[in-house]
Design a protein around this motif. Structure first.
Motif, PDB file in Angstrom:
ATOM      1  N   HIS A 242      33.267   7.011   2.497  1.00 22.76           N
ATOM      2  CA  HIS A 242      33.855   5.707   2.204  1.00 22.76           C
ATOM      3  C   HIS A 242      33.080   4.947   1.128  1.00 22.76           C
ATOM      4  CE1 HIS A 242      36.614   6.189   5.483  1.00 22.76           C
ATOM      5  NE2 HIS A 242      35.639   6.296   6.364  1.00 22.76           N
ATOM      6  N   SER A 243      32.080   5.564   0.526  1.00 24.31           N
ATOM      7  CA  SER A 243      31.294   4.892  -0.514  1.00 24.31           C
ATOM      8  C   SER A 243      32.217   4.305  -1.584  1.00 24.31           C
ATOM      9  CB  SER A 243      30.340   5.886  -1.175  1.00 24.31           C
ATOM     10  OG  SER A 243      29.875   5.387  -2.424  1.00 24.31           O
ATOM     11  N   PRO A 244      32.199   2.981  -1.797  1.00 18.84           N
ATOM     12  CA  PRO A 244      33.103   2.382  -2.796  1.00 18.84           C
ATOM     13  C   PRO A 244      32.804   2.867  -4.206  1.00 18.84           C
ATOM     14  CG  PRO A 244      31.515   0.769  -1.988  1.00 18.84           C
ATOM     15  CD  PRO A 244      31.390   1.973  -1.095  1.00 18.84           C
ATOM     16  N   ARG A 245      31.531   3.165  -4.485  1.00 17.67           N
ATOM     17  CA  ARG A 245      31.193   3.655  -5.830  1.00 17.67           C
ATOM     18  C   ARG A 245      31.811   5.036  -6.059  1.00 17.67           C
ATOM     19  NH1 ARG A 245      27.113   0.419  -4.263  1.00 17.67           N
ATOM     20  NH2 ARG A 245      26.269   1.938  -2.806  1.00 17.67           N
TER      21      ARG A 245
ATOM     22  N   LEU B 154      25.055  17.397 -15.982  1.00 17.53           N
ATOM     23  CA  LEU B 154      24.871  16.082 -16.599  1.00 17.53           C
ATOM     24  C   LEU B 154      24.079  15.199 -15.638  1.00 17.53           C
ATOM     25  CD1 LEU B 154      25.527  13.869 -18.742  1.00 17.53           C
ATOM     26  CD2 LEU B 154      27.626  13.409 -17.433  1.00 17.53           C
ATOM     27  N   LEU B 155      22.994  14.629 -16.114  1.00 19.00           N
ATOM     28  CA  LEU B 155      22.162  13.727 -15.321  1.00 19.00           C
ATOM     29  C   LEU B 155      22.371  12.305 -15.849  1.00 19.00           C
ATOM     30  CD1 LEU B 155      18.873  15.845 -15.410  1.00 19.00           C
ATOM     31  CD2 LEU B 155      20.644  15.887 -13.645  1.00 19.00           C
ATOM     32  N   ILE B 156      22.899  11.416 -15.001  1.00 14.95           N
ATOM     33  CA  ILE B 156      23.148  10.023 -15.398  1.00 14.95           C
ATOM     34  C   ILE B 156      22.169   9.123 -14.651  1.00 14.95           C
ATOM     35  CG2 ILE B 156      24.861   8.179 -15.565  1.00 14.95           C
ATOM     36  CD1 ILE B 156      27.043  10.282 -15.240  1.00 14.95           C
ATOM     37  N   VAL B 157      21.416   8.319 -15.397  1.00 18.96           N
ATOM     38  CA  VAL B 157      20.396   7.463 -14.800  1.00 18.96           C
ATOM     39  C   VAL B 157      20.465   6.082 -15.452  1.00 18.96           C
ATOM     40  CG1 VAL B 157      17.944   7.216 -14.231  1.00 18.96           C
ATOM     41  CG2 VAL B 157      18.925   9.496 -14.543  1.00 18.96           C
ATOM     42  N   GLY B 158      20.248   5.032 -14.647  1.00 21.08           N
ATOM     43  CA  GLY B 158      20.189   3.674 -15.183  1.00 21.08           C
ATOM     44  C   GLY B 158      18.923   3.453 -15.986  1.00 21.08           C
ATOM     45  N   GLY B 159      19.047   2.734 -17.073  1.00 19.10           N
ATOM     46  CA  GLY B 159      17.899   2.486 -17.937  1.00 19.10           C
ATOM     47  C   GLY B 159      16.783   1.711 -17.274  1.00 19.10           C
ATOM     48  N   HIS B 160      17.121   0.909 -16.254  1.00 17.89           N
ATOM     49  CA  HIS B 160      16.102   0.135 -15.538  1.00 17.89           C
ATOM     50  C   HIS B 160      15.656   0.809 -14.245  1.00 17.89           C
ATOM     51  CE1 HIS B 160      17.235  -3.901 -17.658  1.00 17.89           C
ATOM     52  NE2 HIS B 160      16.609  -3.047 -18.442  1.00 17.89           N
ATOM     53  N   ASP B 161      16.144   2.006 -13.994  1.00 14.00           N
ATOM     54  CA  ASP B 161      15.735   2.768 -12.812  1.00 14.00           C
ATOM     55  C   ASP B 161      14.569   3.665 -13.213  1.00 14.00           C
ATOM     56  OD1 ASP B 161      15.688   3.782 -10.279  1.00 14.00           O
ATOM     57  OD2 ASP B 161      17.564   4.906 -10.430  1.00 14.00           O
ATOM     58  N   ARG B 162      13.423   3.061 -13.495  1.00 13.98           N
ATOM     59  CA  ARG B 162      12.316   3.725 -14.174  1.00 13.98           C
ATOM     60  C   ARG B 162      11.801   4.953 -13.430  1.00 13.98           C
ATOM     61  NH1 ARG B 162      12.940   1.647 -19.165  1.00 13.98           N
ATOM     62  NH2 ARG B 162      12.822  -0.641 -19.175  1.00 13.98           N
TER      63      ARG B 162
ATOM     64  N   LEU C  96      21.799   1.548  -8.362  1.00 14.13           N
ATOM     65  CA  LEU C  96      23.148   1.596  -7.806  1.00 14.13           C
ATOM     66  C   LEU C  96      24.231   1.278  -8.839  1.00 14.13           C
ATOM     67  CD1 LEU C  96      22.591  -0.074  -4.317  1.00 14.13           C
ATOM     68  CD2 LEU C  96      22.740   2.359  -4.869  1.00 14.13           C
ATOM     69  N   PHE C  97      23.861   1.053 -10.089  1.00 12.85           N
ATOM     70  CA  PHE C  97      24.817   0.780 -11.164  1.00 12.85           C
ATOM     71  C   PHE C  97      25.735  -0.388 -10.803  1.00 12.85           C
ATOM     72  CE2 PHE C  97      23.517   5.181 -11.480  1.00 12.85           C
ATOM     73  CZ  PHE C  97      23.236   5.328 -12.830  1.00 12.85           C
ATOM     74  N   GLU C  98      25.127  -1.463 -10.299  1.00 13.06           N
ATOM     75  CA  GLU C  98      25.905  -2.622  -9.876  1.00 13.06           C
ATOM     76  C   GLU C  98      26.206  -3.578 -11.020  1.00 13.06           C
ATOM     77  OE1 GLU C  98      24.420  -3.459  -5.377  1.00 13.06           O
ATOM     78  OE2 GLU C  98      22.911  -3.706  -6.938  1.00 13.06           O
ATOM     79  N   GLU C  99      25.520  -3.414 -12.143  1.00 15.21           N
ATOM     80  CA  GLU C  99      25.686  -4.326 -13.260  1.00 15.21           C
ATOM     81  C   GLU C  99      27.084  -4.187 -13.869  1.00 15.21           C
ATOM     82  OE1 GLU C  99      21.695  -3.628 -12.191  1.00 15.21           O
ATOM     83  OE2 GLU C  99      23.199  -2.174 -12.868  1.00 15.21           O
ATOM     84  N   ARG C 100      27.546  -5.253 -14.502  1.00 15.97           N
ATOM     85  CA  ARG C 100      28.891  -5.263 -15.069  1.00 15.97           C
ATOM     86  C   ARG C 100      29.062  -4.112 -16.065  1.00 15.97           C
ATOM     87  NH1 ARG C 100      31.927 -10.319 -18.161  1.00 15.97           N
ATOM     88  NH2 ARG C 100      33.842  -9.186 -18.657  1.00 15.97           N
ATOM     89  N   GLY C 101      30.083  -3.327 -15.844  1.00 17.01           N
ATOM     90  CA  GLY C 101      30.406  -2.222 -16.734  1.00 17.01           C
ATOM     91  C   GLY C 101      29.606  -0.957 -16.502  1.00 17.01           C
ATOM     92  N   ALA C 102      28.562  -1.010 -15.649  1.00 17.63           N
ATOM     93  CA  ALA C 102      27.699   0.159 -15.458  1.00 17.63           C
ATOM     94  C   ALA C 102      28.429   1.289 -14.745  1.00 17.63           C
ATOM     95  CB  ALA C 102      26.441  -0.234 -14.685  1.00 17.63           C
ATOM     96  N   LEU C 103      29.120   0.969 -13.643  1.00 19.90           N
ATOM     97  CA  LEU C 103      29.817   2.012 -12.899  1.00 19.90           C
ATOM     98  C   LEU C 103      30.972   2.585 -13.722  1.00 19.90           C
ATOM     99  CD1 LEU C 103      29.736   3.507 -10.224  1.00 19.90           C
ATOM    100  CD2 LEU C 103      31.394   1.865  -9.323  1.00 19.90           C
ATOM    101  N   GLU C 104      31.594   1.735 -14.530  1.00 19.69           N
ATOM    102  CA  GLU C 104      32.656   2.219 -15.406  1.00 19.69           C
ATOM    103  C   GLU C 104      32.103   3.242 -16.398  1.00 19.69           C
ATOM    104  OE1 GLU C 104      32.166  -0.802 -14.498  1.00 19.69           O
ATOM    105  OE2 GLU C 104      34.046  -1.742 -13.887  1.00 19.69           O
ATOM    106  N   SER C 105      30.887   2.994 -16.893  1.00 19.85           N
ATOM    107  CA  SER C 105      30.252   3.946 -17.806  1.00 19.85           C
ATOM    108  C   SER C 105      29.977   5.270 -17.110  1.00 19.85           C
ATOM    109  CB  SER C 105      28.939   3.355 -18.352  1.00 19.85           C
ATOM    110  OG  SER C 105      29.189   2.206 -19.131  1.00 19.85           O
TER     111      SER C 105
END
Length: 440
Positions: free
Chosen positions: A266-269, A377-385, A413-422
């Protein structure tokens, strides 16, 4: 006073006619009472009508206090100040969100049926309700519309409390309210007939406003009829695991989602990413990796070998399904689920075609990394150091085709605006270009 919601809608529409030259518009009614008002507005300005379903996320021990809101398309708004003041844990947040997400999806299906969401990207969006008292739902709706890509948000209501209307100007580009009486105490007091709007009335108005088949709004989200969309029990060895299998007609492949610790099907992401993949012609399987009894033992949640074995069994079950037979399978893993996906992809004989990791821990796949053959493909947030460093190190151990994509400004968690869309767009493009059966 207004005679009823229809009268209020007609009068509100007169005020909004001036918006006619502002470009591509959509009218969104807040169910249930806002939809009859929105119907008249949409007719007057010549714009498509849809519902905007939002759910408040309430603090568990004080539900009337919201710490955020969710909307369709995986949109999620979190008030970090409230989360901090209420001392909410990630587990508490996830529990509330899971419950409200299920209700949101149920209501959206009830009201809209099989009609697709209208795409708001770059459009002027008029959010309509039958009145505003505290403004919590209207505020969330404006934020959700903005997060879904609206270029301009107009909040329009027949009547509202003066101070609340003023406060909402921070969330909408324009607020139109016909009446702001100083002695406001209830929305219904300003209607002669304020009978409750039923679900059936909402469904009827939306159906009446929908364009005929073949003349759908060109900006509606694509939603090809699925070959199958069903709740399933996945056979994995000696256990049955609940899941949801969606396979569009003529699917190019099926992506199996492998969630991280503390998450579920059920993860919304993951549900949002799955919807993007479905619209691109890819099937998806979201399932629970463990039974409820197994989850009670926290060691199982972090047992990568166990999760990988379970995933291999599920992949075999999927290949035997008529809807997925003969088409390649891929893995989309998040957090510890990414390690399980890579471990399973390295198993001899496993013909997985491509792997995508979202904020994953590929390092936990250890020595198995060198045996992975599927393009990864490895996807990581830029602030997830910390996780970024672990992904860089893990990529050095991969011998298959691999790419590390960093989403600027995003956290774990890619909660920032547009992050999950990316994330969804990157995953879609990777699977559509790489997902193919591996040669033995």
């Amino acid at each position: 006073m207004f005679v009823d919601r229809q009268d209020a809608g007609v009068r509100l529409a007169e005020r909004l006619r001036g918006l006619g030259g502002t470009g591509d518009m959509v009218v969104l009614g807040l169910p249930r009472g806002g939809v009859p008002v929105a119907y008249e507005v949409a007719r007057a300005v010549g714009a498509p009508l849809d519902v905007i379903v939002v759910r408040k996320l309430g603090v568990p021990f004080q539900p009337e206090v919201g710490f955020g809101a969710i909307g369709e398309g995986g949109v999620r708004i979190i008030n970090r100040d409230v989360v901090r003041l209420a001392n909410l844990t990630q587990a508490q947040i996830a529990e509330v969100e899971e419950r409200e997400r299920a209700e949101l999806l149920r209501r959206a299906r009830r009201f809209r049926g099989d009609r697709p969401l209208v795409d708001l990207t770059g459009r002027t969006v008029i959010v309509v309700d039958d009145g505003i008292a505290t403004g919590g739902t209207a505020r969330a709706a404006c934020q959700i519309a903005r997060a879904r890509g609206a270029a301009r948000v107009v909040l329009a209501v027949p009547v509202g409390a003066p101070e609340t209307v003023a406060s909402l100007r921070k969330f909408a580009d324009e607020v139109v309210c016909l009446q702001t009486p100083d002695d406001f105490f209830a929305i219904g007091a300003w209607y002669v007939d304020f009978a409750q709007t039923t679900d059936e009335e909402v469904v009827e108005l939306l159906a009446r406003a929908a364009p005929p088949a073949g003349e759908r709004d060109e900006n509606a989200t694509r939603s090809d009829p699925p070959g199958c969309d069903e709740e399933v029990l996945v056979e994995a060895g000696r256990v049955l695991l609940p899941g949801r299998l969606v396979v569009p007609e003529q699917a190019k492949g099926v992506v199996v989602f492998v969630h991280g610790s503390g998450s579920s099907r059920h993860s919304p992401r993951n549900q949002y990413v799955a919807s993007v993949l479905n619209h691109a012609g890819l099937g998806t399987l979201l399932f629970d990796l463990l039974t409820s009894e197994e989850e009670s033992d926290r060691d199982n949640v972090f047992d990568i070998a166990l999760l990988a074995e379970r995933l291999v069994q599920v992949t075999g079950w999927l290949g035997d399904r008529p809807q997925a037979a003969g088409i390649p399978a891929g893995y989309f893993g998040a957090s510890t689920g990414a390690a399980a996906a890579l471990w399973a992809a390295a198993e001899p004989g496993n013909q997985v075609g491509a792997v995508v990791s979202r904020g994953g821990r590929p390092d936990l796949a250890g020595p198995r990394l060198g045996a992975v053959r599927a393009p990864t493909l490895l996807i990581v947030g830029g602030h997830d150091r910390a996780v970024l460093d672990l992904n860089r190190a893990a990529q050095q151990r991969l011998r298959c085709e691999s790419l590390l994509q960093i989403v600027p400004g995003a956290t774990h968690l890619f909660e920032e605006r547009g992050a999950l869309e990316s994330v969804a767009a990157l995953a879609r493009d990777w699977f559509t270009s790489h997902l193919r059966p591996l040669r033995s």
